[in-house]
Design a protein around this motif. Structure first.
Motif, short mmCIF file in Angstrom:
data_model
loop_
_atom_site.label_atom_id
_atom_site.label_comp_id
_atom_site.label_asym_id
_atom_site.label_seq_id
_atom_site.Cartn_x
_atom_site.Cartn_y
_atom_site.Cartn_z
N VAL A 1 32.93 35.29 -7.61
CA VAL A 1 33.71 36.36 -6.99
C VAL A 1 34.98 36.58 -7.82
O VAL A 1 35.70 35.62 -8.12
CB VAL A 1 34.07 36.00 -5.53
N ARG B 1 31.59 40.69 -6.32
CA ARG B 1 30.79 39.48 -6.25
C ARG B 1 29.50 39.64 -7.06
O ARG B 1 28.77 40.62 -6.88
CB ARG B 1 30.46 39.17 -4.79
N ALA C 1 35.48 45.61 -1.19
CA ALA C 1 34.66 44.48 -1.62
C ALA C 1 33.24 44.94 -1.85
O ALA C 1 32.67 45.63 -1.01
CB ALA C 1 34.71 43.37 -0.58
N LEU D 1 29.14 38.78 1.79
CA LEU D 1 30.51 38.91 1.30
C LEU D 1 31.42 39.38 2.44
O LEU D 1 32.54 38.87 2.61
CB LEU D 1 30.54 39.91 0.13
N ILE E 1 37.31 32.80 0.58
CA ILE E 1 37.64 33.58 -0.63
C ILE E 1 39.15 33.80 -0.61
O ILE E 1 39.64 34.77 -0.07
CB ILE E 1 36.88 34.93 -0.63
N ILE F 1 37.32 43.34 -4.80
CA ILE F 1 36.72 42.02 -4.87
C ILE F 1 35.27 42.24 -5.25
O ILE F 1 34.53 42.94 -4.53
CB ILE F 1 36.88 41.26 -3.53
N GLU G 1 29.28 43.84 -3.89
CA GLU G 1 28.52 42.83 -4.62
C GLU G 1 27.36 43.46 -5.36
O GLU G 1 26.92 44.56 -5.03
CB GLU G 1 28.03 41.71 -3.70
N SER H 1 26.22 38.18 -7.02
CA SER H 1 25.56 37.34 -6.01
C SER H 1 24.69 36.25 -6.63
O SER H 1 24.67 35.13 -6.13
CB SER H 1 24.75 38.20 -5.04
#
Lengths: 203, 203
Positions: free
Chosen positions: A148, A141, A104, A37, A191, A139, A106, A143
């Motif tokens: 996203v 995510r 961000a 990411l 993104i 953000i 994930e 995975s």
């Protein structure tokens, strides 16, 4: 040679053999590019900068330096240092004069996003940015599903409060689908979160 | 134990014996507090954050990490790392929704401010921020005279261009007095640059 941040997040140093190894281990099928990411966002930000769309950078990893050697005729070598917990989010910058700030994260989970991905300092920082009129979001995510989402900070802050008041320690996938915005993944930029910001704030 | 950044600037690690020593050596009479420009700005930014005036942070020093040990039951230790040249300025954040970005430098010179205090990456970054409508400036301190000026980035960029076109490698003190703005030094906050921003942009 794996090592973790104080928050348990794995640290992947750049330009080492370890990096390649770690990348292969975590090789998510994400467009078969094996990108993390962070890498996708760095390339997205580079795309924005090159085309003068926005100026957004990832902040350097905060490090507490304890000992440095300064050999003659060569660069200073840091011999002892420690990872520090960041007091802000990782990304910030400017878009059309406005302040942009985001984090961000994930997860390998498929049904919810654990709030342990954030720590109190970051939450406090997001609250401050929101109060100051900055554009602040996360953000997120998923995975395994290669999805996203952009979630505005004030929503994350509500979920954080819910947890602090004894509620669940995660945001359900359904909640994110409802109030987050799915960012379609592309090739360039990968993104395109600025497009979502445009939609949300009518720039 | 002195060591320098690639740009020749001395690096002062926090929380080491060296720091105290270096500070004493460079003990400028600046309100007799022996504070560096960075410390004054950090305290100013803390003042702004506590009073919800603005959210401005100094970015961490960029470090290229090469080797990390991960001992059991204790924190990861960075065993080999190098200072990297920053690709942006040191300070950024948000004030009333607007993006704020600046670099702070000091000189022991009394008649001019050498442009070698900046490097091309920072200049390019300032150009990008200006183009994107961000509020961008430099804070210049003449340490011997205990004077601190705010100079808007577009002025610095002109002086940089003058140098690139074969002109002088510094900004004269007279030029800074004419087009920069003297920031009165206070106790709290120490360097009230936001007040200058208010005056310049009528927020």
């Amino acid at each position: 040679m794996n090592f973790n941040y104080p928050n348990g997040k794995r640290y992947i140093p750049k330009g080492t053999v370890t990096e390649t190894k770690v990348k292969k281990q975590s090789n998510h099928s994400y467009s078969n590019r094996g990108m993390t990411l962070e890498e996708d966002l760095n390339e997205t930000n580079e795309y924005y900068r090159e085309r003068k769309i926005a100026v957004i950078h990832k902040k350097p990893t905060p490090v507490q330096i304890v000992q440095v050697d300064y050999p003659k005729r060569s660069a200073a070598v840091i011999k002892e240092a420690y990872f520090k917990q960041a007091s802000t989010t990782d990304y910030n910058g400017v878009y059309k004069g406005k302040y942009i700030d985001f984090e961000a994260k994930e997860t390998a989970n498929t049904t919810s996003f654990p709030l342990k991905n954030f720590h109190q300092h970051q939450i406090d920082h997001m609250q401050e940015v929101v109060s100051q009129g900055g554009i602040c979001f996360v953000i997120l995510r998923f995975s395994k599903q290669e999805q996203v989402y952009l979630l505005q900070a004030h929503h994350l802050l509500s979920f954080w409060d819910r947890m602090k008041n004894g509620g669940r320690k995660s945001i359900t996938k359904e909640e994110i689908e409802q109030i987050g915005i799915l960012i379609p993944l592309g090739f360039q930029p990968r993104i395109d979160y600025i497009k979502i910001i445009d939609t949300l704030f009518h720039f």
